[in-house]
Design a protein around this motif. Structure first.
Motif, PDB file in Angstrom:
ATOM      1  N   LEU A 195      37.758  39.359  35.530  1.00  0.00           N
ATOM      2  CA  LEU A 195      37.579  37.927  35.765  1.00  0.00           C
ATOM      3  C   LEU A 195      38.281  37.505  37.055  1.00  0.00           C
ATOM      4  CD1 LEU A 195      36.733  35.051  34.934  1.00  0.00           C
ATOM      5  CD2 LEU A 195      38.817  34.941  33.541  1.00  0.00           C
ATOM      6  N   LEU A 196      39.504  37.971  37.255  1.00  0.00           N
ATOM      7  CA  LEU A 196      40.226  37.664  38.488  1.00  0.00           C
ATOM      8  C   LEU A 196      39.477  38.239  39.689  1.00  0.00           C
ATOM      9  CD1 LEU A 196      43.897  38.499  37.377  1.00  0.00           C
ATOM     10  CD2 LEU A 196      42.727  36.294  37.274  1.00  0.00           C
ATOM     11  N   GLU A 197      39.008  39.463  39.530  1.00  0.00           N
ATOM     12  CA  GLU A 197      38.262  40.147  40.587  1.00  0.00           C
ATOM     13  C   GLU A 197      37.020  39.360  40.989  1.00  0.00           C
ATOM     14  OE1 GLU A 197      37.598  44.967  40.947  1.00  0.00           O
ATOM     15  OE2 GLU A 197      37.187  43.942  39.062  1.00  0.00           O
ATOM     16  N   ALA A 198      36.257  38.931  39.987  1.00  0.00           N
ATOM     17  CA  ALA A 198      35.014  38.213  40.255  1.00  0.00           C
ATOM     18  C   ALA A 198      35.280  36.868  40.928  1.00  0.00           C
ATOM     19  CB  ALA A 198      34.243  37.997  38.946  1.00  0.00           C
ATOM     20  N   THR A 199      36.363  36.212  40.529  1.00  0.00           N
ATOM     21  CA  THR A 199      36.698  34.916  41.124  1.00  0.00           C
ATOM     22  C   THR A 199      37.132  35.102  42.573  1.00  0.00           C
ATOM     23  OG1 THR A 199      37.430  34.228  38.915  1.00  0.00           O
ATOM     24  CG2 THR A 199      37.954  32.767  40.736  1.00  0.00           C
ATOM     25  N   ILE A 200      37.862  36.165  42.862  1.00  0.00           N
ATOM     26  CA  ILE A 200      38.201  36.481  44.253  1.00  0.00           C
ATOM     27  C   ILE A 200      36.924  36.720  45.049  1.00  0.00           C
ATOM     28  CG2 ILE A 200      39.245  38.225  45.763  1.00  0.00           C
ATOM     29  CD1 ILE A 200      41.408  38.603  43.609  1.00  0.00           C
ATOM     30  N   GLY A 201      35.996  37.466  44.466  1.00  0.00           N
ATOM     31  CA  GLY A 201      34.755  37.772  45.171  1.00  0.00           C
ATOM     32  C   GLY A 201      33.949  36.545  45.525  1.00  0.00           C
ATOM     33  N   GLU A 202      34.003  35.523  44.689  1.00  0.00           N
ATOM     34  CA  GLU A 202      33.223  34.309  44.965  1.00  0.00           C
ATOM     35  C   GLU A 202      33.870  33.426  46.017  1.00  0.00           C
ATOM     36  OE1 GLU A 202      30.883  30.673  42.793  1.00  0.00           O
ATOM     37  OE2 GLU A 202      31.273  32.577  41.796  1.00  0.00           O
ATOM     38  N   VAL A 203      35.172  33.233  45.922  1.00  0.00           N
ATOM     39  CA  VAL A 203      35.851  32.327  46.855  1.00  0.00           C
ATOM     40  C   VAL A 203      36.205  33.029  48.163  1.00  0.00           C
ATOM     41  CG1 VAL A 203      37.839  30.785  47.146  1.00  0.00           C
ATOM     42  CG2 VAL A 203      36.744  30.984  44.914  1.00  0.00           C
ATOM     43  N   PHE A 204      36.472  34.342  48.079  1.00  0.00           N
ATOM     44  CA  PHE A 204      36.850  35.111  49.269  1.00  0.00           C
ATOM     45  C   PHE A 204      35.919  36.313  49.408  1.00  0.00           C
ATOM     46  CE2 PHE A 204      40.705  33.307  47.269  1.00  0.00           C
ATOM     47  CZ  PHE A 204      41.084  32.410  48.267  1.00  0.00           C
ATOM     48  N   PRO A 205      34.651  36.074  49.741  1.00  0.00           N
ATOM     49  CA  PRO A 205      33.681  37.183  49.763  1.00  0.00           C
ATOM     50  C   PRO A 205      34.008  38.255  50.789  1.00  0.00           C
ATOM     51  CG  PRO A 205      32.752  35.189  50.748  1.00  0.00           C
ATOM     52  CD  PRO A 205      34.034  34.786  50.102  1.00  0.00           C
ATOM     53  N   GLU A 206      34.833  37.910  51.780  1.00  0.00           N
ATOM     54  CA  GLU A 206      35.188  38.891  52.800  1.00  0.00           C
ATOM     55  C   GLU A 206      36.269  39.861  52.330  1.00  0.00           C
ATOM     56  OE1 GLU A 206      38.253  35.598  53.302  1.00  0.00           O
ATOM     57  OE2 GLU A 206      36.207  35.832  52.553  1.00  0.00           O
ATOM     58  N   ALA A 207      36.885  39.567  51.191  1.00  0.00           N
ATOM     59  CA  ALA A 207      38.037  40.347  50.734  1.00  0.00           C
ATOM     60  C   ALA A 207      37.619  41.484  49.799  1.00  0.00           C
ATOM     61  CB  ALA A 207      39.042  39.440  50.036  1.00  0.00           C
ATOM     62  N   VAL A 208      38.468  42.492  49.738  1.00  0.00           N
ATOM     63  CA  VAL A 208      38.278  43.622  48.824  1.00  0.00           C
ATOM     64  C   VAL A 208      39.288  43.467  47.688  1.00  0.00           C
ATOM     65  CG1 VAL A 208      38.326  46.128  48.570  1.00  0.00           C
ATOM     66  CG2 VAL A 208      37.618  45.096  50.761  1.00  0.00           C
ATOM     67  N   PRO A 209      38.854  43.041  46.483  1.00  0.00           N
ATOM     68  CA  PRO A 209      39.806  42.904  45.374  1.00  0.00           C
ATOM     69  C   PRO A 209      40.336  44.270  44.965  1.00  0.00           C
ATOM     70  CG  PRO A 209      37.725  41.762  44.903  1.00  0.00           C
ATOM     71  CD  PRO A 209      37.497  42.653  46.079  1.00  0.00           C
ATOM     72  N   SER A 210      41.635  44.327  44.700  1.00  0.00           N
ATOM     73  CA  SER A 210      42.225  45.626  44.385  1.00  0.00           C
ATOM     74  C   SER A 210      43.538  45.454  43.640  1.00  0.00           C
ATOM     75  CB  SER A 210      42.470  46.413  45.664  1.00  0.00           C
ATOM     76  OG  SER A 210      43.056  47.664  45.373  1.00  0.00           O
ATOM     77  N   PRO A 211      43.881  46.411  42.775  1.00  0.00           N
ATOM     78  CA  PRO A 211      45.204  46.392  42.147  1.00  0.00           C
ATOM     79  C   PRO A 211      46.266  46.901  43.108  1.00  0.00           C
ATOM     80  CG  PRO A 211      44.058  48.368  41.492  1.00  0.00           C
ATOM     81  CD  PRO A 211      43.087  47.576  42.337  1.00  0.00           C
ATOM     82  N   TYR A 212      47.508  46.575  42.812  1.00  0.00           N
ATOM     83  CA  TYR A 212      48.617  47.160  43.568  1.00  0.00           C
ATOM     84  C   TYR A 212      49.902  47.009  42.783  1.00  0.00           C
ATOM     85  CZ  TYR A 212      51.102  42.971  45.444  1.00  0.00           C
ATOM     86  OH  TYR A 212      51.856  41.837  45.606  1.00  0.00           O
TER      87      TYR A 212
END
Length: 454
Positions: A375-392
């Protein structure tokens, strides 16, 4: 105030909404809520003023959500959803660290210059706090009912490892609240995250290093500076510090870091893409690359030791009877407090150097990458489409580490674009947050709440 042109299509377009949200952040940044380990040194009037201003800026939130005061100035809001089966906790903190260095714009001005909000707390962590509150206020004004209960936990002494978060956990436990997930500050949409990586990385902390602080202490006779003896307290302490600095603990690359580099592979430097893509198989090579890439990447691989405070003689002509050095340690996942203490004793190798443990915290458990993470990943993808969601693995410490006692899914992510210079300004000088970045953060929290599953 002039906003930059070319805002992405997902962002809000109503100028009044822009002005309202930004002015709220400005108003709260101007209040110097500096925390201190010594309660006598805390300006409680500033914290009182902050809570009054927060209530004034977010009247609907304060009217319609149930509020429980926690500790001296901590807040725990309860927003009832359509269901309480999978409650969510959104976290931030209202205290800030002291101001140091020379700032381009006054640290508590909240000044807007060239589309950037300047001030202590814009990134750590009033930006997140105001973005959460603005998102909730906006949804309440539209009579949105979240699919699940939402709790807002705002600490007041996070910067000094205070008790507000512990007491908030106790309150939630008393109410038998077992969160589906907890989200606190931590990661960001980070550009320049690794040399040569072209895309910003939306890093979500699955865990955080443990924070342990030691004091190295050497006692001696002291005396007149005209008759020094060899290896007095200050010299012995200096030798211990140098030994510790020259002997780091063994590096390691935990699974969240492996996955981070696997996801970064298509965007990394061409020579390193095969290493990133095969990180699990080439861990030793990846670890060496991180160690060579600078302090930020290197900290992803090992427990770190930072000598932060020093004390000795009270006068220039007096030999110190006691010399002390404070050491702040960030313990990597896979190491323990016991490992760290054994390492320090072994490296210092001097029975005259005493180790006093000031605080100790083990690394946090690693949260799963399941539906909550997605869910967090998908929300990042929508608001920040240029970003690569990733754990760290998060290097710093947050209040959320205490919530692992009641929740197995504790994540760390602040939904703001941050350059390397911005990340370096946290706890330093010239802390600032772009207006557009802040507004996109508000939108991110709105979407997250709207998309909580039933």
């Amino acid at each position: 105030m002039t906003l930059r042109e070319g805002r992405p299509p997902h962002a809000c377009t109503h100028a009044g909404t822009h002005d309202r949200a930004v002015e709220k952040l400005q108003a709260l940044v101007r209040i110097p809520t500096v925390s201190d380990r010594d309660p006598a040194l805390v300006d409680t009037a500033a914290f009182d003023q902050f809570l009054e201003e927060l209530a004034r800026q977010f009247p609907v939130l304060h009217e319609r959500l149930q509020l429980t005061r926690v500790d001296t100035h901590g807040l725990l809001f309860h927003w009832r959803g359509a269901s309480n089966a999978r409650p969510v906790v959104l976290m931030a903190h209202l205290d800030v660290v002291p101001v140091e260095g020379t700032w381009r714009h006054p640290a508590f001005s909240g000044a807007i210059v060239d589309g950037v909000i300047w001030g202590r707390g814009t990134l750590d962590d009033k930006g997140s706090l105001v973005a959460i509150c603005e998102a909730v206020e906006s949804l309440l004004e539209r009579d949105v009912v979240p699919a699940q209960d939402v709790w807002l936990s705002f600490g007041c002494n996070e910067e000094v490892s205070g008790s507000a978060a512990v007491l908030a956990v106790e309150e939630l436990r008393r109410r038998d609240v077992r969160p589906w997930f907890v989200l606190d500050e931590g990661g960001a949409v980070a550009s320049e995250a690794f040399p040569g990586v072209t895309a910003p990385i939306g890093v979500i902390g699955l865990t955080e290093k443990g924070v342990t602080s030691l004091e190295l202490r050497v006692e001696g006779r002291g005396g007149h500076a005209s008759t020094p003896s060899r290896m007095g307290p200050t010299a012995r302490l200096a030798r211990a510090i140098v030994r510790l600095d020259r002997s780091p603990m063994a590096p390691r690359t935990p699974p969240p870091t492996i996955e981070l580099f696997r996801r970064m592979a298509p965007h990394g430097p061409l020579p390193l893409r095969p290493v990133f893509a095969n990180a699990a198989r080439l861990k030793p090579l990846l670890t060496r690359a991180l160690l060579a890439a600078g302090p930020e990447p290197a900290a992803m691989t090992r427990t770190t030791f930072a000598v932060t405070t020093l004390s000795g003689s009270p006068a220039l002509n007096v030999i110190a009877a006691t010399a002390k050095a404070g050491v702040n340690i960030r313990i990597m996942v896979g190491d323990t407090v016991s490992d760290v203490l054994d390492h320090v004793r072994s490296v210092v190798a001097d029975d005259e150097v005493h180790l006093d443990v000031v605080e100790q915290n083990e690394p946090s458990p690693v949260s799963p990458m399941d539906d909550a993470f997605e869910l967090l990943e998908a929300t990042i993808g929508e608001v920040f489409p240029e970003a690569v969601p990733s754990p760290y693995v998060m290097m710093a410490a947050t209040d959320s580490r205490f919530f692992t006692e009641i929740c197995e899914r504790v994540y760390r992510f602040a939904p703001f674009r941050m350059t390397k210079a911005q990340r370096e300004a946290i706890h330093s000088f010239d802390e600032h947050l772009g207006v557009d970045a802040f507004l996109d953060g508000v939108r991110w929290y709105e979407l997250l709440i709207e998309r909580l599953p039933r």
